[in-house]
Design a protein around this motif. Structure first.
Motif, short mmCIF file in Angstrom:
data_model
loop_
_atom_site.label_atom_id
_atom_site.label_comp_id
_atom_site.label_asym_id
_atom_site.label_seq_id
_atom_site.Cartn_x
_atom_site.Cartn_y
_atom_site.Cartn_z
N ALA A 39 0.89 -1.42 0.09
CA ALA A 39 0.03 0.26 0.11
C ALA A 39 0.95 1.20 -0.02
O ALA A 39 1.58 1.47 0.77
N PRO A 40 0.52 2.15 -0.90
CA PRO A 40 1.54 3.19 -0.89
C PRO A 40 1.12 4.08 0.33
O PRO A 40 0.07 4.24 0.69
N VAL B 142 7.69 2.70 -6.56
CA VAL B 142 6.31 2.95 -6.51
C VAL B 142 5.56 3.59 -7.95
O VAL B 142 4.27 3.07 -8.33
N ARG C 270 2.88 1.84 -10.65
CA ARG C 270 1.58 2.42 -11.03
C ARG C 270 1.69 2.60 -12.52
O ARG C 270 0.57 2.65 -13.04
N ARG D 215 -5.22 -2.42 -5.75
CA ARG D 215 -3.86 -2.74 -5.34
C ARG D 215 -3.65 -2.10 -3.89
O ARG D 215 -2.47 -1.91 -3.72
N ASP E 169 -4.67 0.26 -2.50
CA ASP E 169 -4.37 1.84 -2.47
C ASP E 169 -5.57 2.26 -1.44
O ASP E 169 -6.54 2.42 -1.85
N ALA F 213 -7.49 5.20 -3.37
CA ALA F 213 -8.13 4.54 -4.41
C ALA F 213 -9.91 5.15 -4.22
O ALA F 213 -10.62 5.08 -3.07
#
Length: 622
Positions: free
Chosen positions: A11-12, A422, A426, A448, A450, A453
């Motif tokens: 997870a970013p 990252v 993406r 993903r 995120d 999102a």
């Protein structure tokens, strides 16, 4: 460090995250654990000095109170001793609490760093998939030992010479005896250290083999049951467990023998010290109080040695864990911040690419050699070839999982290493040959993981993959919860969800490995529509496949054979040349949009499964 690539979903974190805190609200700062260990060492100074309270009190009672018969002196001494023991108890408890928190801070500081480094190694070919979990277990082991008595005994160990010096002040002969006793136990601990090292490593290796097989059996339980392998697999697992247990018992027997011997020797030495003191009292060279005090101080001096010998298996395991972690972090140095490059548009250039199995040397172990091709945005390339030709290996190289041994891969003119991991993840959409999802909702999987999102982007990706209607057919739609094995979803449904994940965020480069292996006719049509739409928006698409139906939207075809490019060009030309060389006949419209080659294969979805004419080794599946 090579970029982990989009195959690893982390997870970013677009915003700085607050430092973690312990359960009591203590904040964790860099270097905090080191400062706490210093505090433990300082507190250990006072706890060890206060350990002399009992012997000194006994010495005063024997030599002063009994000789003077002064009750006032006894009351004063007893009050002072009571106060000192209260202080000792508080400091000892505080020392244990500080050590536990130092270990917790140490774990929190290392967890993310070690896990990220282990992930970077695990995605490489030849690396263990279980490396991240083993690495975090090693970190937890280091944290656990900080709360054990043997860890605090290591802080008490340097004070052994002080206690021996105090004994020597009572009488030089007693000091000499105490020094020899400490050397004897130290020698015993060294022998224990040498003999237990190899045994500890063997035990750890045996346990890891058993755990790895157990995890694999758990994941593949249904398949093993269907193939009648469950009994044999359980038998093999049980044998590994028996071997690991045997190694552990053998190690426990050895360490237990040393521990029991050390304890018996320590008690004997205390009695011997008492006897030597009594002999000196008879010779009028020592007081009765000094005799008792010397015996007690010797017991306190030898206690850390006794604890270290008894807890040496824990120390050995922690040392091995620390060595593994240091090797892991040394092999994967911390990533340095990279300049954020312009968002890639999909210009791909592969030049002289060669991939080699990790550990291979010389000219051996190459799975790809001298692969060269290029793509412009809006083009689609089909990669075809026999099983083992290197298609999946090429896919892993293109997304940054498998670093090149030779040659280079450039995206918009920049090497993959030049991109921030990252940003690269993406910019790439990757559908692996073996689909795996994450425990959680379908929405989280498509996004993903995120946290930023939006629902609109998730639904758009699902619609692009033709998975929107499939998801609506599930009880909870996008909020359907699945486990790590995708429980409740068919293979085709999982593949559509994974395709939606690859399309999420409109990546500039799509790499799809066997994207239609589990799809029916409707799924295959949705896949081709997704590829057509991706090309229309300017993405570069690469498809590794055995099925001609997957390359209907491709402009170019690259054929691999034994890791080398044997054909590259427009789809119709390559397929025509391949068909002529193979001596097989493709049906009408082969290679044309909307039609698939008619080389017959096992039926799927009521229709023949088209295959390339050289695919004689793949029966019933892609």
């Amino acid at each position: 460090m090579k970029p982990a690539g989009p195959g690893v979903m982390i997870a970013p974190q677009p915003h700085p995250q607050p430092l973690p805190t312990l359960a009591d609200g203590t904040s964790v700062a860099d270097g905090g654990s080191g400062r706490l260990f210093v505090v433990v060492a300082v507190v250990s100074i006072f706890t060890n000095l206060l350990m002399l309270t009992g012997p000194v009190f006994m010495l005063q009672v024997y030599d002063r109170v009994l000789s003077s018969r002064s009750e006032a002196t006894l009351v004063v001494l007893f009050t002072l001793v009571a106060f000192l023991y209260v202080v000792f108890g508080l400091l000892d408890h505080a020392r244990a609490r500080i050590a536990a928190r130092a270990g917790a801070r140490y774990q929190l500081q290392l967890d993310a760093k070690v896990f990220r480094a282990a992930l970077g190694r695990a995605v490489l070919r030849g690396a263990s998939r279980h490396l991240p979990m083993r690495a975090t277990q090693d970190v937890a082991l280091l944290q656990q030992i900080t709360g054990s008595p043997v860890f605090l005994a290591l802080f008490d160990f340097p004070w052994v010479p002080l206690f021996i010096g105090v004994i020597a002040l009572l009488h030089p002969l007693l000091g000499l005896f105490a020094g020899l006793a400490a050397l004897a136990l130290a020698g015993l601990s060294l022998v224990n250290m040498q003999r237990s090292r190899a045994r500890q490593e063997n035990t750890f290796a045996a346990q890891q083999r058993a755990e790895a097989l157990g995890r694999q059996i758990s994941v593949e339980a249904g398949q093993m049951r269907a193939l009648g392998m469950q009994g044999a697999a359980l038998g093999r697992w049980a044998e590994l467990r028996r071997h690991a247990l045997s190694e552990a018992i053998s190690g426990n027997d050895s360490s237990g023998g040393f521990s029991a011997s050390a304890r018996a020797i320590r008690l004997f030495l205390q009695s011997a010290m008492l006897a030597l003191g009594a002999w000196l009292v008879l010779r009028s060279e020592l007081s009765a109080g000094g005799m008792i005090a010397a015996s007690i101080i010797l017991g306190r001096a030898l206690a850390p040695l006794d604890q270290v010998i008894g807890g040496w298996p824990q120390v050995q395991a922690a040392r091995a864990a620390r060595a593994r972690l240091r090797a892991l972090l040394a092999a994967t140095p911390a990533e340095t911040p990279r300049t954020k490059l312009p968002q890639p548009k999909g210009h791909l250039a592969v030049k002289g690419l060669a991939l080699r199995i990790p550990g291979a040397e010389g000219n051996s172990g190459f799975v790809l050699r001298d692969v060269t091709f290029g793509m412009r945005p809006g083009q689609a390339l089909g990669v075809i070839g026999d099983s083992g030709a290197g298609k999946s290996s090429l896919a892993e190289a293109l997304v940054g999982i498998w670093p090149p041994a030779l040659g280079e891969i450039r995206l918009d003119g920049a090497l993959l290493d030049h991109y921030d991991p990252v940003q690269l993840g993406r910019a790439i959409g990757y559908l692996p040959q073996r689909v795996s999802l994450f425990a959680g909702s379908l929405r989280d999987n498509i996004a993903r993981l995120d946290p930023a999102a939006t629902d609109e982007n998730v639904i758009a990706a699902a619609q692009a993959a033709g998975a929107h209607e499939v998801i609506f057919g599930l009880p909870n739609g996008y909020d359907t919860i699945i486990d790590a094995e995708g429980g409740g979803l068919s293979g085709g449904q999982m593949q559509r969800i994974a395709l939606a994940r690859a399309l999420y965020g409109d990546p500039a480069l799509l790499v799809l490995d066997e994207p239609n292996s589990d799809l029916d006719d409707a799924g295959s049509r949705a896949l081709n529509l997704a590829i057509r739409n991706a090309k229309a928006r300017g993405a570069s698409v690469i498809i590794m496949t055995h099925r001609p139906g997957a390359i209907l939207e491709c402009d170019l075809v690259l054929r691999l054979k034994a890791g080398r490019v044997v054909a590259l060009g427009p789809m119709e030309d390559v397929l025509r040349k391949t068909t002529r060389n193979s001596g097989a006949i493709l049906g009408p419209g082969a290679g044309q949009e909307g039609a698939a080659p008619s080389a017959a294969g096992p039926a799927q979805g009521g229709q023949p499964v088209a295959r390339f004419p050289w695919d004689t080794d793949r029966k019933g599946g892609a």
